[in-house]
Each structure stands twice: as structure tokens, then as C-alpha cells.
Design an enzyme around this catalytic site. Structure first.
Site, PDB file in Angstrom:
ATOM      1  N   HIS A 227     -13.027   2.588   0.520  1.00  0.00           N
ATOM      2  CA  HIS A 227     -12.894   1.635   1.634  1.00  0.00           C
ATOM      3  C   HIS A 227     -13.479   0.268   1.284  1.00  0.00           C
ATOM      4  O   HIS A 227     -13.785  -0.539   2.165  1.00  0.00           O
ATOM      5  CB  HIS A 227     -13.580   2.165   2.904  1.00  0.00           C
TER       6      HIS A 227
ATOM      7  N   ARG B 248      -2.612  -2.248  -3.326  1.00  0.00           N
ATOM      8  CA  ARG B 248      -3.820  -1.461  -3.065  1.00  0.00           C
ATOM      9  C   ARG B 248      -3.798  -0.248  -3.990  1.00  0.00           C
ATOM     10  O   ARG B 248      -2.822   0.502  -4.056  1.00  0.00           O
ATOM     11  CB  ARG B 248      -3.855  -1.010  -1.608  1.00  0.00           C
TER      12      ARG B 248
ATOM     13  N   ARG C 282      -8.589  10.096  19.997  1.00  0.00           N
ATOM     14  CA  ARG C 282      -8.216   9.868  21.393  1.00  0.00           C
ATOM     15  C   ARG C 282      -7.931  11.193  22.101  1.00  0.00           C
ATOM     16  O   ARG C 282      -8.358  11.397  23.244  1.00  0.00           O
ATOM     17  CB  ARG C 282      -7.001   8.946  21.457  1.00  0.00           C
TER      18      ARG C 282
ATOM     19  N   LYS D 234       3.461   0.721   3.002  1.00  0.00           N
ATOM     20  CA  LYS D 234       3.034  -0.253   3.993  1.00  0.00           C
ATOM     21  C   LYS D 234       3.040  -1.629   3.331  1.00  0.00           C
ATOM     22  O   LYS D 234       2.699  -1.758   2.150  1.00  0.00           O
ATOM     23  CB  LYS D 234       1.633   0.077   4.520  1.00  0.00           C
TER      24      LYS D 234
ATOM     25  N   ASN E  49       0.883  -1.175   0.000  1.00  0.00           N
ATOM     26  CA  ASN E  49       0.000   0.000   0.000  1.00  0.00           C
ATOM     27  C   ASN E  49       0.913   1.215   0.000  1.00  0.00           C
ATOM     28  O   ASN E  49       1.448   1.603   1.036  1.00  0.00           O
ATOM     29  CB  ASN E  49      -0.907  -0.016   1.222  1.00  0.00           C
TER      30      ASN E  49
ATOM     31  N   GLY F  45     -12.097   5.978  10.748  1.00  0.00           N
ATOM     32  CA  GLY F  45     -10.698   6.260  11.024  1.00  0.00           C
ATOM     33  C   GLY F  45     -10.439   7.702  10.651  1.00  0.00           C
ATOM     34  O   GLY F  45     -11.354   8.535  10.685  1.00  0.00           O
TER      35      GLY F  45
ATOM     36  N   GLU G 232      -7.323  -5.205   5.819  1.00  0.00           N
ATOM     37  CA  GLU G 232      -7.267  -4.932   4.385  1.00  0.00           C
ATOM     38  C   GLU G 232      -6.106  -5.665   3.723  1.00  0.00           C
ATOM     39  O   GLU G 232      -6.220  -6.110   2.579  1.00  0.00           O
ATOM     40  CB  GLU G 232      -7.154  -3.426   4.155  1.00  0.00           C
TER      41      GLU G 232
ATOM     42  N   GLY H  66      -9.871   2.303  12.878  1.00  0.00           N
ATOM     43  CA  GLY H  66      -9.236   2.649  14.146  1.00  0.00           C
ATOM     44  C   GLY H  66     -10.189   3.186  15.191  1.00  0.00           C
ATOM     45  O   GLY H  66     -10.146   2.795  16.365  1.00  0.00           O
TER      46      GLY H  66
ATOM     47  N   HIS I 214     -16.894   2.324   8.604  1.00  0.00           N
ATOM     48  CA  HIS I 214     -15.430   2.298   8.624  1.00  0.00           C
ATOM     49  C   HIS I 214     -14.992   3.661   9.143  1.00  0.00           C
ATOM     50  O   HIS I 214     -15.083   4.669   8.428  1.00  0.00           O
ATOM     51  CB  HIS I 214     -14.885   2.042   7.218  1.00  0.00           C
TER      52      HIS I 214
ATOM     53  N   ARG J 265     -10.999  16.053   6.777  1.00  0.00           N
ATOM     54  CA  ARG J 265     -11.880  16.253   5.619  1.00  0.00           C
ATOM     55  C   ARG J 265     -13.276  16.633   6.086  1.00  0.00           C
ATOM     56  O   ARG J 265     -13.762  16.122   7.094  1.00  0.00           O
ATOM     57  CB  ARG J 265     -11.930  14.983   4.768  1.00  0.00           C
TER      58      ARG J 265
END
Length: 391
Positions: A171, A82, A275, A14, A7, A201, A375, A321, A199, A232
Site C-alpha cells: 500500500h 501499478r 457495510r 483499472k 492497474n 479496505g 493511488e 474504502g 489504509h 485474509r
């Protein structure tokens, strides 16, 4: 069969290396800060986790060194990439050929932040491993099952015909994976389940999955539409960019950048990490509390709309996440969804235990599931199937 999953971002790669069909994860990690002097590799395999400096002036150099590090696990038999945007051309994974590369390049205008970076990773892998078959797995492919009334925008016809202006959705790889897990948790065949998948995150979307197929989703032409995200804006009156341009003198490129990079949670409270925002809200920060309420309200509104589209909702699925780890946000989103027959169990939601987990109350008519997405594994599966079919 060892499948290497990549990715590639603008300054990262990644990766995950899998052995199939057993689905054993042999190694995973990320190359960070490609193009900078302090580029590094974070890497985890059977020997543990480590970080090391890595010469990576570009994607090609970084990937070539990565292959050297992976040699102990054995060379990959296939590589899956990806790719963010496949337009209407790709409704399934595709073996990478010169024609597929050119199509990904042409769709760069639809995903300027993602497709060019994905392409750089593909070209680096093809140069370093020319004899290894490779496949592109598209985030948009899962949503090619949307009915026309769901993907159409009510705009001039030539916008669609000439420029491809329509809703695509994103996604998809994550949603395909967690939908399969959800059907197993519910002990129902995929073709008999109706789900709303959140989804959540830094990027966030909501999707209605009926019979294992996407029938509606919150993201559209780009990854900007729909839910509030880290930076966004999500849904926005289409008149806003033009109005701001007229009032401020900003050009369209700068407005687009602001909507992608300086909006969302960041604009509402000065932070984009959920968080941190929850911690600040707990300490009495009113802007942080507002950000949480805006985020939850937008998600709840989309869940309600998608549940109505489905007609019957068997489960609301949380992933990503935030969806997997932020119990407080799950509770906020579900507050008010009792009208659809969904009731959380507070204790289960606060400590869901090993995932996947059911966090709804015994009397709830709709299940609430927390499922960890994977994923990379889904890309490995799809790449393996694609390349095996064409072998």
C-alpha cells in the site's frame, strides 16, 4: 502531458488518464471480466459515465480497445503501471525495459496473485503502444526506508540471503499520497510530521511515517500479515499452518489459499463487506459484532505499537474504502486510544464533510484525519517524474 495509469488484475484493468502538471483527470474506469464472454468496460469522461460490452479475450485485446475509446482525449504521452512487489531491487519508480520486465517476472513468487497480472497489463500496453514510454510504480518501494531492525525476521540467515524472506510492506503508493495530504492539513513540512496511516479496505495495513518516510508497517513478506482483512487472516501464530496440515491432511497450497481467500472477516461472520457486517451487527447479529470487534482490536493494537515506535504521533490518518466511509469503525478503533492523547469528536466523525477532514475533538493532542486516497494520481505523478528524469 497525458499520463495513462493502469492497474492490471487477473481479470481486470483499472485505468485513469491524467493531464499534467494540472492533474486533471480526463477519464477513468475499469475493464472487467477479461477472458470471459461478458467482458465489459465501465468508463467515465467529460461525456459522463457509461458501461458497454467489450471484446476482451485477454489483456492485450482489452487494452487495445481501451486505447480506441481514449482516442477522443488524445493519445497518452506516458503510461504508468501499478506493480505490487518490487522486492529490494526497486526503491523508486523504474522506466520499463527488458531487464525491468524480467525482474518483475522473477518476483512473481513473492506476489503470485499480483505480479503476474501486473506483468500481463504491462506487456499488453507495450504491444499496443510501443512508442510510448512506460514506468513501473511499485507498492513496496515506499517501505524501502524501513530500518533493518523493522524489516528483519528472526529466521535462519539463509532464508533471507537465498530466498528474500524479510518484511517488505505494501500500500506504499496510497500511503505516500495521503501522507503528503496530511502534512498540508497539519500545516507542517513533511519532514517534521509523524503519522500513523491506516489504509483500511478489503486489504488493510498500518504504517508509521516519520519525516515523510516509512519506518514501520504491518504487512510483511506478503499481503497476509498484519491487520484482519476482508478474506485474509492477518497476524497468525506461525505454527498454525503446520498444525492444521498435520491434523487435516491439507497441503500447503490449499492452506495458503484458505488464509488468503476464506479467512479474515469472511471467516468470522460469513461476509467480507464492512457495510453489510455493520448492518448485521446493528440488527443484533452476534457473529457480525464479533467480527467488528476483532477488526477494530487488531487495528488499535497496531496503532499503539506504531505510535510507540514513532515516539511522537501528530495524527492518525484513516484512508481506503473503510477508513474513508465507515465512521462506526473509525470510532471503534479510536476507543481506547485516549491513552495516547487522541479523542474523536463524535459529530465530526459521523459526518466529516468533504475530505480531507479533521474529526478529532478540540482537546485532542493527536489529530484524527480522514483523507481520500488517490493511488492513480500518485502513480501518474511518479511516472511523469521518472520518465522526465530519464528523458
Amino acid at each position: 502531458m497525458r499520463v495513462l495509469v493502469l492497474n492490471s488484475g487477473s481479470s481486470t484493468i483499472k485505468f485513469g488518464l491524467f493531464e499534467l502538471p494540472g492533474e486533471t483527470r480526463l477519464a477513468h474506469g475499469v475493464i472487467e471480466r477479461i477472458g470471459q464472454e461478458d467482458a465489459c468496460l465501465r468508463y467515465h469522461d467529460a461525456g459522463g459515465e457509461r458501461t458497454e460490452a467489450l471484446p476482451a479475450p485477454d489483456h492485450a485485446a482489452g487494452f487495445a480497445t481501451l486505447l480506441e475509446r481514449l482516442a477522443a482525449c488524445g493519445p497518452p504521452d506516458a503510461i504508468g503501471h501499478r506493480v505490487a512487489h518490487g522486492g529490494t531491487r526497486f526503491g523508486a519508480p523504474a522506466r520499463i525495459t527488458r531487464g525491468v520486465l524480467e525482474a518483475i517476472r522473477e518476483m512473481g513468487d513473492l506476489a503470485p496473485l499480483h505480479n503476474p497480472a501486473n506483468l500481463a497489463g504491462i506487456e499488453a500496453a507495450m504491444a499496443a503502444a510501443p512508442g510510448v514510454p512506460q514506468a513501473a510504480i511499485f507498492d513496496t518501494a515506499f517501505h524501502q526506508t524501513l530500518p533493518e531492525h523493522a524489516w528483519r525476521y528472526a529466521v535462519p540467515e539463509n532464508w533471507h540471503a537465498r530466498y528474500g524472506v524479510r518484511r517488505y510492506g505494501f500500500h506504499g503508493t496510497s500511503i505516500r499520497y495521503v501522507s503528503g495530504v496530511a502534512s498540508r492539513v497539519l500545516e507542517r513540512p513533511p519532514d517534521e510530521t509523524s503519522l500513523v496511516v491506516l489504509h483500511l479496505g478489503n486489504g488493510a495495513s498500518a504504517t508509521a511515517v516519520q519525516g515523510g518516510r516509512s519506518v514501520d508497517t504491518s504487512m510483511g513478506l506478503s499481503t497476509l500479515e498484519g491487520l484482519v482483512m476482508g478474506t485474509r487472516c492477518g497476524d497468525l501464530d506461525p505454527a498454525v499452518p503446520g498444525y492444521v496440515a498435520a491434523q487435516s491432511g491439507l497441503d500447503s497450497a490449499e492452506i495458503d489459499r484458505l488464509l488468503h481467500e476464506e479467512s479474515g472477516l469472511l471467516a468470522l461472520c460469513g461476509a467480507s463487506d464492512m457495510r453489510e457486517i455493520e448492518g448485521r451487527a446493528g440488527a443484533g447479529d452476534e457473529r457480525a459484532e464479533l467480527a467488528l470487534e476483532v477488526f477494530a482490536h487488531r487495528a488499535r493494537r497496531h496503532v499503539g505499537a506504531l505510535a510507540a515506535t514513532l515516539g511522537r504521533c501528530d495524527a492518525l490518518v484513516f484512508t481506503g474504502g473503510i477508513g474513508e466511509h465507515q465512521a462506526g469503525m473509525r470510532a471503534r478503533i479510536c476507543t481506547g486510544l485516549e491513552v495516547f492523547g487522541l479523542a474523536l469528536d463524535g459529530a465530526k466523525n459521523a459526518a466529516p464533510g468533504p475530505l480531507p477532514a479533521a474529526v478529532h475533538a478540540a482537546e485532542s493532542r493527536v489529530a484524527a484525519l480522514v483523507i481520500a486516497t488517490d493511488e492513480e494520481l500518485e502513480i501518474a505523478r511518479q511516472a511523469n517524474a521518472c520518465l522526465a528524469d530519464e528523458a
